[in-house]
Design a protein around this motif. Structure first.
Motif, short mmCIF file in Angstrom:
data_model
loop_
_atom_site.label_atom_id
_atom_site.label_comp_id
_atom_site.label_asym_id
_atom_site.label_seq_id
_atom_site.Cartn_x
_atom_site.Cartn_y
_atom_site.Cartn_z
N LYS A 106 -1.56 -25.03 -0.01
CA LYS A 106 -1.32 -25.79 -1.23
C LYS A 106 -2.07 -27.12 -1.13
O LYS A 106 -2.19 -27.69 -0.05
CB LYS A 106 0.18 -26.06 -1.44
N VAL A 107 -2.56 -27.60 -2.26
CA VAL A 107 -3.34 -28.83 -2.27
C VAL A 107 -2.43 -30.04 -2.44
O VAL A 107 -1.58 -30.08 -3.33
CB VAL A 107 -4.39 -28.81 -3.39
N ILE A 108 -2.63 -31.02 -1.57
CA ILE A 108 -1.84 -32.25 -1.53
C ILE A 108 -2.75 -33.43 -1.86
O ILE A 108 -3.94 -33.40 -1.59
CB ILE A 108 -1.23 -32.48 -0.12
N PHE A 109 -2.20 -34.48 -2.47
CA PHE A 109 -2.99 -35.69 -2.69
C PHE A 109 -2.12 -36.93 -2.56
O PHE A 109 -0.90 -36.86 -2.56
CB PHE A 109 -3.68 -35.65 -4.06
N GLU A 118 1.91 -35.86 -2.18
CA GLU A 118 2.67 -34.86 -2.93
C GLU A 118 1.83 -33.61 -3.15
O GLU A 118 0.60 -33.68 -3.25
CB GLU A 118 3.09 -35.42 -4.29
N GLU A 119 2.52 -32.47 -3.24
CA GLU A 119 1.86 -31.23 -3.63
C GLU A 119 1.55 -31.34 -5.12
O GLU A 119 2.44 -31.61 -5.92
CB GLU A 119 2.79 -30.04 -3.35
N ILE A 120 0.29 -31.19 -5.49
CA ILE A 120 -0.15 -31.53 -6.84
C ILE A 120 0.57 -30.74 -7.92
O ILE A 120 1.04 -31.30 -8.91
CB ILE A 120 -1.68 -31.33 -6.97
N VAL A 121 0.68 -29.44 -7.76
CA VAL A 121 1.24 -28.60 -8.81
C VAL A 121 2.74 -28.83 -8.99
O VAL A 121 3.23 -29.01 -10.10
CB VAL A 121 0.95 -27.11 -8.55
N SER A 122 3.49 -28.84 -7.89
CA SER A 122 4.95 -28.98 -7.99
C SER A 122 5.42 -30.43 -7.98
O SER A 122 6.51 -30.73 -8.45
CB SER A 122 5.62 -28.23 -6.82
N GLY A 123 4.59 -31.32 -7.42
CA GLY A 123 5.00 -32.72 -7.31
C GLY A 123 5.91 -32.98 -6.13
O GLY A 123 6.39 -34.09 -5.93
N VAL A 126 5.55 -34.33 0.73
CA VAL A 126 5.36 -33.67 2.01
C VAL A 126 5.33 -34.73 3.12
O VAL A 126 5.03 -35.89 2.89
CB VAL A 126 4.05 -32.86 2.04
N LEU A 127 5.62 -34.28 4.33
CA LEU A 127 5.67 -35.19 5.46
C LEU A 127 4.51 -35.00 6.42
O LEU A 127 4.02 -35.96 7.00
CB LEU A 127 7.00 -35.00 6.21
N GLN A 128 4.06 -33.77 6.61
CA GLN A 128 3.00 -33.51 7.57
C GLN A 128 1.74 -33.00 6.87
O GLN A 128 1.82 -32.13 6.01
CB GLN A 128 3.45 -32.48 8.60
N ILE A 129 0.61 -33.55 7.25
CA ILE A 129 -0.67 -33.18 6.65
C ILE A 129 -1.60 -32.70 7.75
O ILE A 129 -2.18 -33.50 8.48
CB ILE A 129 -1.31 -34.38 5.92
N PRO A 130 -1.76 -31.39 7.95
CA PRO A 130 -2.57 -30.89 9.05
C PRO A 130 -4.07 -30.90 8.82
O PRO A 130 -4.83 -30.84 9.75
CB PRO A 130 -2.07 -29.45 9.20
N LEU A 131 -4.51 -30.96 7.55
CA LEU A 131 -5.94 -30.85 7.29
C LEU A 131 -6.34 -31.77 6.15
O LEU A 131 -5.77 -31.75 5.08
CB LEU A 131 -6.32 -29.40 6.89
N LYS A 132 -7.34 -32.58 6.40
CA LYS A 132 -7.87 -33.46 5.37
C LYS A 132 -9.23 -32.93 4.94
O LYS A 132 -10.08 -32.63 5.77
CB LYS A 132 -8.01 -34.89 5.91
N VAL A 133 -9.44 -32.79 3.65
CA VAL A 133 -10.70 -32.28 3.13
C VAL A 133 -11.62 -33.45 2.79
O VAL A 133 -11.24 -34.34 2.04
CB VAL A 133 -10.46 -31.45 1.84
N VAL A 134 -12.80 -33.47 3.37
CA VAL A 134 -13.76 -34.54 3.13
C VAL A 134 -15.10 -33.93 2.79
O VAL A 134 -15.39 -32.78 3.12
CB VAL A 134 -13.90 -35.47 4.35
N THR A 135 -15.96 -34.71 2.15
CA THR A 135 -17.27 -34.21 1.74
C THR A 135 -18.26 -34.19 2.90
O THR A 135 -19.25 -33.47 2.85
CB THR A 135 -17.85 -35.08 0.61
N GLY A 136 -18.02 -34.98 3.93
CA GLY A 136 -18.93 -34.97 5.07
C GLY A 136 -20.24 -35.66 4.78
O GLY A 136 -20.39 -36.38 3.80
#
Length: 214
Positions: A106-109, A118-123, A126-136
């Motif tokens: 699920k996508v978080i922002f 927060e999880e974008i769709v449900s709002g 969340v407490l733990q964020i295992p992966l951060k998406v970056v453009t590099g």
């Protein structure tokens, strides 16, 4: 030529270049365009024309994120469509405008209004964020892609299976006929270079002066 945007194009990338730079396949790009999930910023209305889909650097940044979400983290396309709808207020570059994360596919922002993740769709928070998406290092990859063998500058070539065996500017897949079309429409060499920033002045002149003996 009237179908093209009249704005000066800072950078334009073909589907093949986008696939190489972002990891999103040409097939995915065409499917996402056809289903209106993600359309190229620079394109002909008639998508059947050669080079009818061209992408901007902003598009690349968004597609880099989408590749990480869809192809690397296996987030469902259905969920991503919901995320897009929720982030619509951020504009066409929503994917690259905010920092996104993934948790349980699920996508978080970072929600600036609540100052929490927060999880974008449900709002749901969340407490733990295992992966951060970056453009590099996308710009570095673009710069590397643009480097061409100096011996190819200003030359025309034709290869079997490339752009229907039509003459192209050496080291690229840009048809000579396309450059001639711009020239015939009244574009100067400088204006054509703005449309195709990966080309050298000598490339443009060579294409304009080329006479196909075939």
């Amino acid at each position: 030529m009237s179908e093209r945007t009249t704005k000066n194009v800072i950078a334009a990338f073909t589907e093949e270049q986008v696939e190489r730079l972002t990891g999103v396949t040409v097939r995915q790009l065409r499917t996402w365009d056809r289903t209106k999930f993600f359309a190229p910023s620079l394109a002909y209305e008639d998508r059947s024309r050669p080079y009818s889909r061209l992408y901007s650097f902003r598009d690349l940044a968004c597609l880099k994120v989408l590749n990480a979400l869809r192809n690397e983290s296996n987030v469902s396309l259905q969920h991503l469509r919901e995320v897009k709808r929720k982030l619509a207020h951020l504009g066409d570059d929503a994917w690259s405008k905010t920092t996104l994360y993934v948790l349980n596919k699920k996508v978080i922002f970072d929600n600036p209004e609540t100052n929490s993740k927060e999880e974008i769709v449900s709002g749901q928070g969340v407490l733990q964020i295992p992966l951060k998406v970056v453009t590099g290092e996308l710009q570095s990859a673009v710069d590397a892609l643009r480097r061409r063998d100096e011996s190819a500058v200003g030359k025309i070539e034709r290869h079997k299976g490339t752009v229907g065996n039509k003459p192209v500017i050496a080291g690229t897949r840009i048809p000579v006929s396309t450059i001639k079309e711009f020239s015939a429409a009244g574009y100067s060499v400088e204006q054509i270079m703005k449309e195709y920033p990966t080309l050298d002045r000598n490339d443009i002149i060579a294409a304009i002066n080329f006479v196909d003996a075939a």
